[in-house]
Design a protein around this motif. Structure first.
Motif, short mmCIF file in Angstrom:
data_model
loop_
_atom_site.label_atom_id
_atom_site.label_comp_id
_atom_site.label_asym_id
_atom_site.label_seq_id
_atom_site.Cartn_x
_atom_site.Cartn_y
_atom_site.Cartn_z
N HIS A 47 22.19 17.85 43.63
CA HIS A 47 21.67 16.69 42.89
C HIS A 47 20.24 16.44 43.33
O HIS A 47 19.89 16.56 44.50
N VAL A 48 19.39 16.08 42.35
CA VAL A 48 18.01 15.71 42.61
C VAL A 48 17.84 14.27 42.15
O VAL A 48 18.05 13.95 40.98
N SER A 49 17.46 13.39 43.07
CA SER A 49 17.40 11.96 42.76
C SER A 49 15.98 11.43 42.62
O SER A 49 15.79 10.28 42.24
N LYS A 50 14.98 12.24 42.96
CA LYS A 50 13.58 11.90 42.70
C LYS A 50 12.83 13.20 42.47
O LYS A 50 13.30 14.28 42.85
N ALA A 51 11.67 13.10 41.84
CA ALA A 51 10.96 14.30 41.42
C ALA A 51 10.56 15.16 42.61
O ALA A 51 9.89 14.68 43.54
N LEU A 52 10.95 16.44 42.56
CA LEU A 52 10.44 17.40 43.53
C LEU A 52 8.98 17.67 43.21
O LEU A 52 8.59 17.70 42.04
N GLN A 53 8.18 17.92 44.24
CA GLN A 53 6.76 18.19 44.05
C GLN A 53 6.40 19.56 44.62
O GLN A 53 6.76 19.87 45.76
N ILE A 54 5.68 20.33 43.82
CA ILE A 54 5.30 21.67 44.23
C ILE A 54 3.78 21.76 44.32
O ILE A 54 3.07 21.20 43.49
N SER A 55 3.31 22.43 45.36
CA SER A 55 1.87 22.45 45.67
C SER A 55 1.25 23.81 45.41
O SER A 55 1.94 24.79 45.10
N ASP A 56 -0.06 23.88 45.60
CA ASP A 56 -0.83 25.10 45.39
C ASP A 56 -0.21 26.29 46.12
O ASP A 56 0.31 26.16 47.24
N GLY A 57 -0.32 27.46 45.48
CA GLY A 57 0.04 28.70 46.15
C GLY A 57 1.50 28.83 46.50
O GLY A 57 1.85 29.56 47.43
N THR A 58 2.37 28.14 45.77
CA THR A 58 3.80 28.19 46.05
C THR A 58 4.52 28.99 44.97
O THR A 58 4.34 28.74 43.78
N ARG A 59 5.34 29.92 45.41
CA ARG A 59 6.22 30.65 44.51
C ARG A 59 7.65 30.24 44.84
O ARG A 59 8.16 30.57 45.91
N LEU A 60 8.28 29.50 43.92
CA LEU A 60 9.64 29.03 44.11
C LEU A 60 10.59 29.98 43.40
O LEU A 60 10.48 30.18 42.18
N ILE A 61 11.54 30.54 44.14
CA ILE A 61 12.53 31.45 43.59
C ILE A 61 13.90 30.83 43.77
O ILE A 61 14.32 30.52 44.90
N CYS A 62 14.61 30.63 42.67
CA CYS A 62 15.96 30.07 42.71
C CYS A 62 16.98 31.20 42.57
O CYS A 62 16.76 32.15 41.81
#
Length: 391
Positions: A59-74
Motif C-alpha cells: 500500500h502507498v499512502s502518500k506520493a513516492l518521490q523519485i530524484s535525478d539519476g534514478t532507475r527504478l526497477i519493479c
C-alpha cells in the motif's frame, strides 16, 4: 561488573541498532497488502542509482518521490496499490524548479490506483492543482531524459500518467487495466510544453483519451506550452476504446507530430483535432506538420454519433498548417448502423494543406461518404487519392 561484560555491552547495542535498521528496510511477507510507503521511499532515497522494488503487495499512502539519476526497477509481481483515502498521486518526481529533474527511468510493476477508494475533490497533495481533473496517478513535471516502460496501470481516479514540461522522453510497453468506473480516465496525458518524445506500444481500453497531447493545459505550470516533435506509435485499444489520440490547441501550438498504427473500436474518435474553447470568435487551433499513417479502426456505435467523425476536426480550428492522413482502413461490425463518417472536417475549420490518401471503409447499412468536408470549411490545398467504400 567484570571486564568481559563491559566489552559485550557495545556489541549488544550495535547488534540492536542493526536489527532495528534492518527491520525498517525489510519488505512485507505474506499475501496481504501492507503500508510500506516509508520503506519504499527509503529505497528511492538510498542514492544507489539503480533501485529495485521486490515482488510483494504494497500500500502507498502518500506520493513516492523519485530524484535525478534514478532507475527504478519493479519485480514481475510487484503490486503497488494506492491506499484508501490517500487522494494523491502514487509517484512523482522530486521537483527542484527552475532546474529540471534529469535521467529518471521507471520499469515494471503493477501500479493500482484503487479509484473506488479515492476522492478527487479532496486532494491531500496539491502539487498539481489546476493541471487536470484531480486524481492523476503518476505525475511528472519539468523532466528531461525520462523513461517509463513495461508497466501495468490499473484503475486510476483520472489520468494514468500526466506529463508536463517534459523533454526527451519515452513511454513504451504500457498496459491499461481500467474498471471504467470514473470519468477522465486518460492513459498518457501530455501537457505542454513537451518536445522530442516517443509514446509507443500501449494496450488496453481507457475511459477517455488513450493518448492526449494538450498544449494549452500546460499553462498551469509553463509560460510557453507548445508541444512538438512527438511520435505516437502502436496503440491497441481493443473493443472498448473511447478516443485513441486527442490533439488539443487553443493558443499554444501542436506541431511535428507523427501518429502511426492505431488499432481498435472507438465510441468517440480514433483521432481528433480539438480546442474545446468557449469563445466562438477566438483564434483557436495552431496545428502544423501532422502525419497520420495507419489507422485500422471501427466505430463501436450501433446508431447515430457521439462526437462526429472517426478522424475529426472540431469546429473553429482556424490555424491548421499541413496535415497528411493516409493508410486508413475502417471496418465496422454488421450491426453498427451509425452515422459516423470516417474523416470529418467541421465548419469554420481552416487548413492550409490537407492530403488524404488510401482510405478504405467497410460499413453496413446505408451508404455514407468516407470523407465529409463541411461547406464552410476552408482548405487551401486539398489532395485526395484512393478513397473507397467497399461492400
Amino acid at each position: 561488573m567484570t571486564y568481559d561484560l563491559l566489552l559485550l555491552i557495545p556489541l549488544v547495542l550495535t547488534m540492536a541498532a542493526i536489527a532495528s535498521s534492518s527491520s525498517a528496510r525489510t519488505p512485507p511477507t505474506g499475501d496481504a497488502f501492507e503500508d510500506k510507503t516509508d520503506w519504499l521511499q527509503s529505497l528511492l532515497d538510498s542514492g544507489e542509482g539503480i533501485v529495485r522494488f521486490p515482488d510483494g503487495r504494497f500500500h502507498v499512502s502518500k506520493a513516492l518521490q523519485i530524484s535525478d539519476g534514478t532507475r527504478l526497477i519493479c519485480g514481475p509481481k510487484t503490486h503497488l496499490r494506492l491506499a484508501d483515502g490517500a487522494n494523491c498521486p502514487m509517484i512523482k518526481n522530486r521537483e527542484k524548479r527552475p532546474q529540471l529533474t534529469r535521467g529518471v527511468t521507471i520499469e515494471g510493476g503493477l501500479w493500482d490506483g484503487n479509484n473506488l477508494g479515492q476522492q478527487r475533490d479532496q486532494p491531500k497533495d496539491k502539487t498539481f492543482a489546476g493541471a487536470g481533473p484531480g486524481g492523476e496517478l503518476m505525475c511528472f513535471t519539468f523532466m528531461e531524459d525520462f523513461t517509463l516502460r513495461d508497466v501495468t496501470i490499473k484503475d486510476p481516479e483520472s489520468y494514468a500518467v500526466m506529463l508536463t514540461g517534459v523533454e526527451r522522453f519515452t513511454v513504451e510497453n504500457v498496459t491499461f487495466d481500467f474498471n471504467m468506473k470514473r470519468p477522465n480516465m486518460d492513459g498518457i496525458h501530455v501537457n505542454g510544453y513537451a518536445r522530442h518524445g516517443m509514446i509507443r506500444n500501449l494496450k488496453g481500453s481507457t475511459n477517455d483519451d488513450m493518448v492526449a497531447l494538450n498544449s494549452d493545459e500546460g499553462f498551469w505550470a509553463c509560460e510557453q506550452a507548445d508541444i512538438e516533435n512527438i511520435t505516437i506509435e502502436g496503440l491497441y485499444n481493443g473493443a472498448r476504446g473511447f478516443t485513441g489520440v486527442r490533439l488539443l490547441s487553443r493558443q499554444a501550438a501542436v506541431r511535428n507530430i507523427v501518429i502511426r498504427n492505431i488499432f481498435g473500436s472507438f465510441s468517440h474518435n480514433a483521432i481528433n483535432f480539438t480546442h474545446w474553447g468557449k469563445d466562438p470568435e477566438a483564434e483557436y487551433g495552431h496545428f502544423d506538420g501532422i502525419l497520420i499513417d495507419g489507422v485500422f479502426a471501427a466505430s463501436s456505435l450501433k446508431k447515430g454519433q457521439i462526437q462526429h467523425g472517426l478522424i475529426w476536426f472540431q469546429e473553429g480550428l482556424r490555424h491548421i498548417g499541413r496535415v497528411t492522413i493516409q493508410n486508413v482502413v475502417r471496418t465496422d461490425e454488421p450491426d453498427a448502423l451509425n452515422d459516423v463518417p470516417t474523416i470529418e472536417v467541421h465548419r469554420n475549420v481552416h487548413i492550409a494543406s490537407l492530403v488524404i490518401r488510401d482510405v478504405v471503409q467497410r460499413v453496413p447499412g446505408k451508404k455514407k461518404p468516407a470523407v465529409v468536408i463541411h461547406p464552410e470549411a476552408r482548405i487551401g490545398d486539398l489532395k485526395t487519392d484512393g478513397v473507397l467504400t467497399l461492400d
